[in-house]
Design a protein around this motif. Structure first.
Motif: not given
Length: 258
Positions: A173-197
């Motif tokens: 995840a880039a600077l200032g961007r939240p961490c994301h899961s490895g599972l891509a969805t139609a809404k989140h191609p890079l993975g669903k954002p995680l609430a906790k880094p």
């Protein structure tokens, strides 16, 4: 507001929502708005309520006493946005509080036009004051020496505080961007954002060395394999126990048949 005034206000509301005012409703509204007068601001609050569409288009707007109170206060507070107290001539004002309340009420009620802009400070330091400063070595505003403040140097020195100030070694995840899961969805191609880094990102932000991702992946595989073997062992033990219990039941039946 008394019951008669509340009945008049309810009649004003009925022009918007087609309600059927009653004596009981007028008394109830009067008790809820006992300290609110029936004036133009009160009726303007009703109009403001019905000017704003509801969030649900199918929802019916139905004004209540607390809406009238809140919207009326907002209308009056808006007139006081640029209010500035005007003291009388002289340094002392023994009637300061009464004068302040009177000026605020006159503007809030609309009796006096509200100021359109905030008053600005005028004037500046006197020439005598500036000469005294210069005599004591003052040379004007502080100047900043020329330095290399290119985008690259700023990017190397300016960082956001916390884990989001570093790139995540786990999910990139880039600077200032939240961490994301490895599972891509139609809404989140890079993975669903995680609430906790990720834990690795938190450690790097705290100054710890970045983890060896290959070693960490191997350790996770080892843990998963150990969990799988433990689960198979538990299942095997359960199967053996059930078989032993079934054998005991068969033996008991044979003994009772003899």
């Amino acid at each position: 507001m008394n019951a008669d005034e509340a009945a008049e206000l309810l009649g004003h509301c009925s022009g918007f929502d087609n309600r059927q005012p009653s004596i009981v409703a007028a008394k109830s509204w009067a008790s809820a708005l006992y300290d609110v007068p029936l004036d133009n601001d009160t009726k303007a609050a009703v109009a403001a309520y019905y000017t704003t569409p509801p969030q649900n288009p199918n929802e019916r707007l139905w004004i209540l006493p607390h809406h009238v109170r809140t919207l009326r206060a907002k209308l009056r507070d808006a007139r006081l946005e640029n209010f500035q107290y005007e003291p009388p001539a002289g340094e002392l004002d023994p009637n300061y509080l009464a004068r302040l309340r009177g000026q605020r009420h006159a503007i809030a009620s609309g009796r006096i036009p509200a100021p359109t802009r905030a008053p600005m400070l005028e004037g500046g330091p006197s020439k005598e004051f500036m000469r005294e400063l210069e005599a004591r070595g003052w040379q004007g505003n502080r100047t900043v020496p020329d330095e290399d403040v290119s985008a690259g140097s700023l990017a190397d020195t300016v960082r956001r505080a916390g884990p989001l100030g570093v790139e995540c070694p786990a999910c990139s995840a880039a600077l200032g961007r939240p961490c994301h899961s490895g599972l891509a969805t139609a809404k989140h191609p890079l993975g669903k954002p995680l609430a906790k880094p990720h834990t690795a990102r938190i450690r790097v932000a705290a100054g710890e060395p970045p983890p060896d991702m290959a070693r960490q992946a191997a350790e996770e595989d080892r843990i998963r394999e150990a969990s799988r073997l433990a689960l198979e062992r538990i299942k095997a033990e359960q199967a053996e126990r059930k078989a032993a219990e079934a054998q005991l039941e068969d033996d008991a039946q044979e003994v009772s048949g003899e």
